[in-house]
Design a protein around this motif. Structure first.
Motif, short mmCIF file in Angstrom:
data_model
loop_
_atom_site.label_atom_id
_atom_site.label_comp_id
_atom_site.label_asym_id
_atom_site.label_seq_id
_atom_site.Cartn_x
_atom_site.Cartn_y
_atom_site.Cartn_z
N HIS A 62 83.73 -77.86 6.20
CA HIS A 62 83.29 -76.65 6.80
C HIS A 62 83.18 -76.95 8.47
CE1 HIS A 62 80.11 -73.45 7.36
NE2 HIS A 62 79.39 -74.22 8.26
N ALA A 65 86.63 -76.48 9.82
CA ALA A 65 87.00 -74.95 9.98
C ALA A 65 86.44 -74.44 10.81
CB ALA A 65 86.66 -74.38 8.30
N GLU A 66 85.11 -74.75 11.14
CA GLU A 66 84.33 -73.94 12.10
C GLU A 66 84.87 -74.32 13.50
OE1 GLU A 66 80.31 -74.67 12.14
OE2 GLU A 66 79.83 -73.12 10.76
N GLU A 68 88.23 -75.06 14.17
CA GLU A 68 89.38 -74.46 14.36
C GLU A 68 89.44 -73.05 14.56
OE1 GLU A 68 91.71 -75.27 10.66
OE2 GLU A 68 91.69 -77.40 11.22
N SER A 69 88.06 -72.39 13.94
CA SER A 69 88.14 -71.15 14.55
C SER A 69 87.64 -70.49 15.73
CB SER A 69 86.99 -70.35 13.39
OG SER A 69 85.80 -70.79 13.49
N ARG A 70 87.44 -71.65 16.75
CA ARG A 70 86.75 -71.43 17.96
C ARG A 70 87.98 -71.22 18.75
NH1 ARG A 70 81.94 -75.64 17.80
NH2 ARG A 70 80.59 -74.40 16.22
#
Length: 70
Positions: A62, A65-66, A68-70
């Motif tokens: 989690h 994933a957070e 990488e999404s930034r």
């Protein structure tokens, strides 16, 4: 002397690229006179290992994933 309570704890830390998570659990065993202390501790350790490892792996996924999404 008879041992009545044994605390079994397990903690794991997982990290990757400066992202890390740490999670731990403990269990207090109340042993009866006929209980096999070693077997009870081994079973508790196994339960805690599975729970802690799974939760830490999910938490790290989690966090990554957070990141990488930034």
């Amino acid at each position: 002397m008879r041992v009545e309570r044994v605390t079994v704890s397990f903690e794991v830390s997982r990290s990757r690229d400066y992202q890390s998570v740490k999670y731990g659990l403990s269990e207090v065993l109340v042993l009866g006179e006929d209980d096999d202390r070693d077997a009870e501790v081994k079973a508790a350790r196994k339960r805690l290992f599975l729970e802690v490892s799974d939760t830490a792996a999910k938490a790290l996924a989690h966090v990554l994933a957070e990141a990488e999404s930034r």
